[in-house]
Write an enzyme that holds these catalytic residues in place. Structure first.
Site, mmCIF file in Angstrom:
data_model
loop_
_atom_site.group_PDB
_atom_site.id
_atom_site.type_symbol
_atom_site.label_atom_id
_atom_site.label_comp_id
_atom_site.label_asym_id
_atom_site.label_seq_id
_atom_site.Cartn_x
_atom_site.Cartn_y
_atom_site.Cartn_z
ATOM 1 N N GLY A 15 69.294 -12.776 11.451
ATOM 2 C CA GLY A 15 68.064 -12.298 10.841
ATOM 3 C C GLY A 15 66.923 -12.554 11.805
ATOM 4 N N MET A 17 63.150 -14.056 13.226
ATOM 5 C CA MET A 17 62.524 -15.373 13.235
ATOM 6 C C MET A 17 61.889 -15.614 11.864
ATOM 7 S SD MET A 17 60.829 -15.542 17.030
ATOM 8 C CE MET A 17 60.336 -17.257 16.863
ATOM 9 N N SER A 19 63.272 -16.544 9.130
ATOM 10 C CA SER A 19 64.083 -16.146 7.972
ATOM 11 C C SER A 19 64.948 -17.285 7.440
ATOM 12 C CB SER A 19 64.970 -14.944 8.326
ATOM 13 O OG SER A 19 65.890 -15.277 9.349
ATOM 14 N N LYS A 21 67.401 -19.128 9.356
ATOM 15 C CA LYS A 21 68.749 -19.198 9.936
ATOM 16 C C LYS A 21 69.189 -20.635 10.182
ATOM 17 C CE LYS A 21 67.584 -16.626 13.379
ATOM 18 N NZ LYS A 21 66.191 -16.458 12.928
ATOM 19 N N GLU A 90 70.897 -21.082 17.505
ATOM 20 C CA GLU A 90 70.167 -20.342 18.544
ATOM 21 C C GLU A 90 71.135 -19.699 19.540
ATOM 22 O OE1 GLU A 90 67.024 -19.810 18.147
ATOM 23 O OE2 GLU A 90 66.566 -21.367 16.680
#
EC number: 2.7.1.21
Length: 194
Positions: A15, A17, A19, A21, A90
């Protein structure tokens, strides 16, 4: 949640930035640890925004992590302990080799959970994530809230004038936007250049 992963599987959390994750990934780590399925947690060396040796969510939740420059170094770390899962935050900062490594680990019976951006600031496929999505057994695509219209946002809009694809940043450099507001912002940037 993961009762049938003993044959190996790949899960991707993606998704834009902002969001959540990393927060979602940290939830998965807690679940694995609770179930005594020891995860090897890693992130790329490039990501130093919030901590050099932890995954950190914007909500402040943290977890210690191994830092890797080369994704193939995961094989050395796996020799150190009896890990059942490999968790990567990341992941978009790793190169395409991540796809081969994740597939190999899943084929060896590991649960591989990867979180990362699937698009760059231009809304183009970004890093290895799109190819991981293609081979994953499970995909979670998160959305943020568009800062312009408050609708669901699926893009990371770059606010600063920089053209390099890999630009580490946060609120000062990026904001979540929906497709319409992202396109309008890109158009506005182009008009300012002329």
């Amino acid at each position: 949640m993961y009762k049938n992963f003993n044959e190996g599987m790949i899960e991707v959390i993606t998704g834009p930035m902002f969001s959540g994750k990393s927060e979602e990934l940290l939830k998965r780590i807690r679940t694995l640890e609770y179930a005594k399925l020891k995860p090897l947690v890693i992130k790329p060396e490039f990501d130093t925004r919030f901590s050099e040796n932890e995954i950190v969510s914007r909500a402040g939740v943290k977890h210690k992590t191994h830092i890797l420059k080369n994704i193939n170094d995961v094989y050395f770390l796996l020799q150190e302990d009896k890990y059942k899962a490999v968790v990567i935050d990341e992941a978009h900062w790793f190169n395409e080799e991540l796809v081969k490594v994740a597939d190999d680990l899943a084929n060896k019976g590991y649960l591989v959970i990867v979180a990362g951006l699937d698009q760059n600031y231009l809304r183009e496929p970004f890093g290895p994530i799109p190819n991981l999505l293609a081979i994953a057994e499970r995909v979670t695509k998160l959305q943020a809230i568009c800062v312009k219209c408050q609708h669901a946002a699926s893009t990371s809009f770059r606010k600063v004038a920089a053209s390099e694809i890999n630009l580490l940043g946060d609120f000062q450099e990026y904001e979540a936007r929906c497709r319409k507001c992202h396109n309008a912002g890109q158009k506005e940037k182009l008009q300012k250049k002329v």
